[in-house]
Write an enzyme that holds these catalytic residues in place. Structure first.
Site, PDB file in Angstrom:
ATOM      1  N   GLU A  53       0.869  -1.172   0.000  1.00 52.79           N
ATOM      2  CA  GLU A  53       0.000   0.000   0.000  1.00 52.79           C
ATOM      3  C   GLU A  53       0.902   1.218   0.000  1.00 52.79           C
ATOM      4  O   GLU A  53       1.605   1.481   0.988  1.00 52.79           O
ATOM      5  CB  GLU A  53      -0.929   0.030   1.217  1.00 52.79           C
ATOM      6  CG  GLU A  53      -1.921   1.176   1.134  1.00 52.79           C
ATOM      7  CD  GLU A  53      -2.389   1.698   2.471  1.00 52.79           C
ATOM      8  OE1 GLU A  53      -2.834   2.863   2.516  1.00 52.79           O
ATOM      9  OE2 GLU A  53      -2.302   0.972   3.463  1.00 52.79           O
ATOM     10  N   CYS A  72      -2.647   8.785   3.189  1.00 47.70           N
ATOM     11  CA  CYS A  72      -2.488   8.533   1.759  1.00 47.70           C
ATOM     12  C   CYS A  72      -3.801   8.496   1.002  1.00 47.70           C
ATOM     13  O   CYS A  72      -3.818   8.709  -0.211  1.00 47.70           O
ATOM     14  CB  CYS A  72      -1.721   7.238   1.534  1.00 47.70           C
ATOM     15  SG  CYS A  72      -2.499   5.797   2.297  1.00 47.70           S
TER      16      CYS A  72
END
Length: 479
Positions: free
Chosen positions: A251, A285
């Site tokens: 990720e 994010c």
């Protein structure tokens, strides 16, 4: 002056005192004070932890899944008992506001319990055979030894996101927290130790990515490495893992677009976008990093957005409960945000407010709004990871979707509209792993958090995240 506490690692069921000479200072980003020290661990330490995990794995996998789940529930209970202590550590080492730290700890315990519920739910298959008297059986098997490399922005929750599905499915794990936020991971290891989890099932190694992290990715005994962090770090992990064809789950970064249509509920859109940008000082994010506003409402929206951004209070989260933001994580992060904004101004953007680091102790950067922005500017393409919002006007939905997709990243996206047809067109057109409609960008534990393009490989959460930690074995049984 007191000496900062020096933390041990946790390997093979015991805390291991560091015998080396090199230590890493852990700094409070709100005050710049050194609050603890951790070992500057080396590849040898990671190998010891991997070896311990390998020894423990067969016996752990042999337990019924429901028994493995019972261990997870003991961990979650321990977290709830220590919630205040852990949230205080997160505030101190990460600069996170108290309310968000408390939410992170509570969500972590809930997440572990949620994953434990899958003990009776993940299944194999029986497949019809073309041959008389044959049965085809598909089993779901553990991978073996897994490793988890964590970021600093949600450090406690990310332990659970990697550990819980790994352990439930019969894997063992070695975790490396960020060297910027390791103290909460030590608290997690203490809980694991106190409940008596079998030796070697969970291990914690401290150190830097270029040493410990590389060994966790490159050791041939590792079946999967799960890493959350930057694209550049992910590239290194992927290259190292490739030498052994080791499975990776990554990720990485994001540059989430938020599209505001002219029929949007402006109050809702402004609140959701501001909340998405200032949460954790913009260091998330999957939260909105760029805003596209339809021209018919541009002026009205920008005025409301500016008022909301300017009203955001920030400061030292250990001293104030009336703030929405703390500092950035470190001096390097502060410098990067300053450079991104300075470059945007050089390219023609206008700073409506903010735009300069706060003088004094701590790594503070104020909420910043950038106007007169064009799609080709770097600020619309490079991840900022700070409380900065650039805004671009657009004519049609097709224009907005085209600009939103014009990115190396593909983690999350959002759109604000009251028209269902518009929302559905956006869903089909946006090339992102997640799309949020009329709400802030924050995922659910039962969903699936996965990015496209440079935002990652694989994913986490829910049924599909659980299956990242499983592999198939097909048996052809002729009777």
């Amino acid at each position: 002056m007191s000496v900062p506490v020096q933390h041990p690692m946790y390997i093979d069921g015991q805390f291991v005192t560091w015998r080396g000479d090199a230590w890493i200072d852990v700094v409070n980003p709100a005050t710049e004070a050194v609050i603890s020290r951790i070992p500057d661990g080396q590849a040898e330490d990671a190998r010891k932890a991997i070896d311990a995990a390998e020894r423990a794995q067969p016996e752990w996998e042999a337990l019924p899944a429901i028994e493995r789940a019972s261990w997870l529930r003991k961990i979650s209970a321990g977290i709830r008992e220590r919630a205040s202590e852990i949230s205080a550590l997160i505030v101190e080492e990460g600069g996170k506001i108290q309310q968000l730290a408390e939410v992170e700890v509570a969500f972590t315990a809930d997440y572990i319990d949620y994953m434990a519920e899958w003990a009776r739910r993940y299944e194999g298959e029986i497949i019809q055979s073309d041959r008389p008297g044959e049965n085809i059986l598909l089993f779901k098997r553990a991978l073996g030894v897994t490793t988890g490399i964590l970021p600093w922005n949600f450090p406690f929750f990310l332990i659970a996101r990697k550990m819980a599905p790994a352990l439930l499915t019969g894997n063992t794990i070695v975790i490396k927290p960020s060297e910027f936020t390791p103290n909460n991971a030590i608290a997690f290891a203490k809980i694991v130790d106190e409940i008596g989890l079998p030796r070697g099932v969970f291990n914690l190694v401290l150190g830097r990515g270029e040493t410990v992290g590389q060994e966790l990715a490159g050791n041939p005994k590792v079946a999967m490495v799960s890493m959350t962090g930057s694209v550049s770090a992910g590239e290194k992990i992927m290259a190292t893992a490739a030498k052994n064809i080791t499975k990776v789950c990554l990720e990485l970064g994001g540059k989430a677009p938020a599209i505001v249509m002219d029929d949007a509920d402006l109050e809702l859109a402004v609140k959701a976008i501001v909340d998405s940008r200032v949460i954790n000082s913009g260091q998330v994010c999957n939260c909105a990093e760029r805003v596209y506003v339809q021209k018919g409402i541009y002026d009205q929206f920008v005025n409301r957005l500016g008022e909301a951004m300017q009203a955001v209070q920030f400061g030292n989260p250990a001293e104030r409960n009336d703030i929405a933001m703390g500092p950035l994580i470190n001096a390097a992060a502060l410098e990067r945000v300053e450079q991104k904004v300075a470059r945007a101004v050089e390219e023609g953007a206008r700073v409506a407010f903010g735009g300069k680091a706060v003088e004094g102790k701590g790594y503070y950067y104020p909420p910043t709004l950038l106007l007169d922005v064009r799609q080709e500017m770097s600020i619309m393409h490079e991840e900022t990871f700070g409380p900065v919002l650039p805004v671009v006007a657009f004519d049609t939905l097709e224009d907005a979707i085209s600009m939103a997709n014009d990115s190396d990243y593909g983690l999350t996206s959002s759109i604000y509209t009251q028209n269902l047809n518009v929302a559905m067109k956006a869903i089909k057109g946006l090339k992102f792993g997640e799309t949020y409609i009329n709400r802030e960008n924050f995922e659910a534990m039962q969903g699936f958090h996965a990015g496209w393009r440079k935002s990652g490989i694989g994913g986490a959460d829910g049924k599909h995240g659980l299956h990242e930690y499983l592999q198939t074995q097909v048996v052809y049984l002729q009777s």
